[in-house]
Design a protein around this motif. Structure first.
Motif, PDB file in Angstrom:
ATOM      1  N   ILE A 175      23.657  12.905  -2.346  1.00 42.42           N
ATOM      2  CA  ILE A 175      23.370  12.266  -1.061  1.00 42.42           C
ATOM      3  C   ILE A 175      24.512  12.497  -0.090  1.00 42.42           C
ATOM      4  O   ILE A 175      24.296  12.808   1.095  1.00 42.42           O
ATOM      5  CB  ILE A 175      23.090  10.762  -1.257  1.00 42.42           C
ATOM      6  CG1 ILE A 175      21.765  10.580  -1.975  1.00 42.42           C
ATOM      7  CG2 ILE A 175      23.088  10.024   0.074  1.00 42.42           C
ATOM      8  CD1 ILE A 175      21.507   9.164  -2.430  1.00 42.42           C
TER       9      ILE A 175
ATOM     10  N   GLY B 172      24.211  14.612   3.313  1.00 41.85           N
ATOM     11  CA  GLY B 172      24.587  13.970   4.568  1.00 41.85           C
ATOM     12  C   GLY B 172      25.612  14.786   5.326  1.00 41.85           C
ATOM     13  O   GLY B 172      25.539  14.936   6.546  1.00 41.85           O
TER      14      GLY B 172
ATOM     15  N   ALA C 161      23.768  17.816   6.781  1.00 39.10           N
ATOM     16  CA  ALA C 161      22.906  17.438   7.904  1.00 39.10           C
ATOM     17  C   ALA C 161      23.738  17.120   9.137  1.00 39.10           C
ATOM     18  O   ALA C 161      23.405  17.545  10.254  1.00 39.10           O
ATOM     19  CB  ALA C 161      22.034  16.243   7.527  1.00 39.10           C
TER      20      ALA C 161
ATOM     21  N   SER D  27      20.307  10.365   7.644  1.00 35.71           N
ATOM     22  CA  SER D  27      19.470  10.620   6.473  1.00 35.71           C
ATOM     23  C   SER D  27      18.792   9.346   6.006  1.00 35.71           C
ATOM     24  O   SER D  27      17.619   9.348   5.650  1.00 35.71           O
ATOM     25  CB  SER D  27      20.306  11.189   5.328  1.00 35.71           C
ATOM     26  OG  SER D  27      20.735  12.475   5.634  1.00 35.71           O
ATOM     27  N   PHE D  28      19.536   8.265   6.008  1.00 34.24           N
ATOM     28  CA  PHE D  28      18.955   7.013   5.551  1.00 34.24           C
ATOM     29  C   PHE D  28      17.866   6.529   6.495  1.00 34.24           C
ATOM     30  O   PHE D  28      16.729   6.297   6.089  1.00 34.24           O
ATOM     31  CB  PHE D  28      20.033   5.938   5.411  1.00 34.24           C
ATOM     32  CG  PHE D  28      19.496   4.623   4.952  1.00 34.24           C
ATOM     33  CD1 PHE D  28      19.059   4.459   3.651  1.00 34.24           C
ATOM     34  CD2 PHE D  28      19.400   3.567   5.821  1.00 34.24           C
ATOM     35  CE1 PHE D  28      18.552   3.250   3.221  1.00 34.24           C
ATOM     36  CE2 PHE D  28      18.895   2.351   5.414  1.00 34.24           C
ATOM     37  CZ  PHE D  28      18.470   2.188   4.112  1.00 34.24           C
TER      38      PHE D  28
ATOM     39  N   GLY E 119      15.299   9.847   7.542  1.00 31.31           N
ATOM     40  CA  GLY E 119      14.558  10.326   6.371  1.00 31.31           C
ATOM     41  C   GLY E 119      13.622   9.278   5.809  1.00 31.31           C
ATOM     42  O   GLY E 119      12.474   9.562   5.486  1.00 31.31           O
TER      43      GLY E 119
ATOM     44  N   SER F 294       9.556   9.657   6.112  1.00 34.81           N
ATOM     45  CA  SER F 294       8.855   9.730   4.826  1.00 34.81           C
ATOM     46  C   SER F 294       7.795   8.648   4.717  1.00 34.81           C
ATOM     47  O   SER F 294       6.682   8.898   4.258  1.00 34.81           O
ATOM     48  CB  SER F 294       9.845   9.580   3.668  1.00 34.81           C
ATOM     49  OG  SER F 294      10.623  10.723   3.539  1.00 34.81           O
TER      50      SER F 294
ATOM     51  N   GLY G 139      10.839  14.084   4.788  1.00 34.51           N
ATOM     52  CA  GLY G 139      12.056  13.283   4.701  1.00 34.51           C
ATOM     53  C   GLY G 139      13.294  14.087   5.051  1.00 34.51           C
ATOM     54  O   GLY G 139      14.212  13.584   5.696  1.00 34.51           O
ATOM     55  N   LEU G 140      13.329  15.350   4.636  1.00 36.65           N
ATOM     56  CA  LEU G 140      14.470  16.202   4.952  1.00 36.65           C
ATOM     57  C   LEU G 140      14.542  16.491   6.439  1.00 36.65           C
ATOM     58  O   LEU G 140      15.621  16.475   7.035  1.00 36.65           O
ATOM     59  CB  LEU G 140      14.400  17.498   4.150  1.00 36.65           C
ATOM     60  CG  LEU G 140      14.505  17.347   2.630  1.00 36.65           C
ATOM     61  CD1 LEU G 140      14.311  18.685   1.957  1.00 36.65           C
ATOM     62  CD2 LEU G 140      15.818  16.722   2.245  1.00 36.65           C
TER      63      LEU G 140
ATOM     64  N   SER H 293      15.688  13.403   8.152  1.00 33.69           N
ATOM     65  CA  SER H 293      17.128  13.234   7.954  1.00 33.69           C
ATOM     66  C   SER H 293      17.910  14.041   8.976  1.00 33.69           C
ATOM     67  O   SER H 293      18.873  13.551   9.572  1.00 33.69           O
ATOM     68  CB  SER H 293      17.523  13.692   6.552  1.00 33.69           C
ATOM     69  OG  SER H 293      16.930  12.889   5.586  1.00 33.69           O
TER      70      SER H 293
ATOM     71  N   ALA I   3      20.217  12.574  12.016  1.00 33.55           N
ATOM     72  CA  ALA I   3      21.620  12.977  12.177  1.00 33.55           C
ATOM     73  C   ALA I   3      21.849  13.578  13.558  1.00 33.55           C
ATOM     74  O   ALA I   3      22.884  13.328  14.189  1.00 33.55           O
ATOM     75  CB  ALA I   3      21.999  13.988  11.101  1.00 33.55           C
TER      76      ALA I   3
END
Length: 87
Positions: free
Chosen positions: A6, A10, A13, A41-42, A45, A49, A62-63, A66, A70
């Motif tokens: 993660i 991060g 990203a 990302s949190f 993403g 998602s 989700g990617l 993220s 960012a």
């Protein structure tokens, strides 16, 4: 091991977001890249998602979310830092 993955994602990203916004590889602020990458990302993403119906699975939505998260946080941080330095 998941925590390390993660953090690395991060970092990537956040660094990619700074590169997209016009910074050169030498000028990337890696501290800001980690923070904006992890937070983006949190928030981004997870939100994308869940909106796409993928749940908490690792999917392309989700990617992409993220990276967009960012990117938005990096834009906000750049605007804040620019305003603070000019005052």
């Amino acid at each position: 091991m998941l925590i390390l993955a993660i953090i690395v994602f991060g970092l990537l990203a956040g660094g990619l977001a700074q590169l997209v916004l016009g910074r050169s590889m030498r000028d990337v602020n890696w501290t800001v890249a980690i923070v904006t990458g992890l937070l983006g990302s949190f928030v981004g993403g997870l939100l994308v998602s869940l909106l796409a119906g993928d749940g908490l699975e690792l999917r392309a939505s989700g990617l992409i979310g993220s990276f967009v998260g960012a990117l938005l946080l990096t834009l906000a941080w750049t605007a804040y830092a620019g305003r603070r330095n000019s005052a």
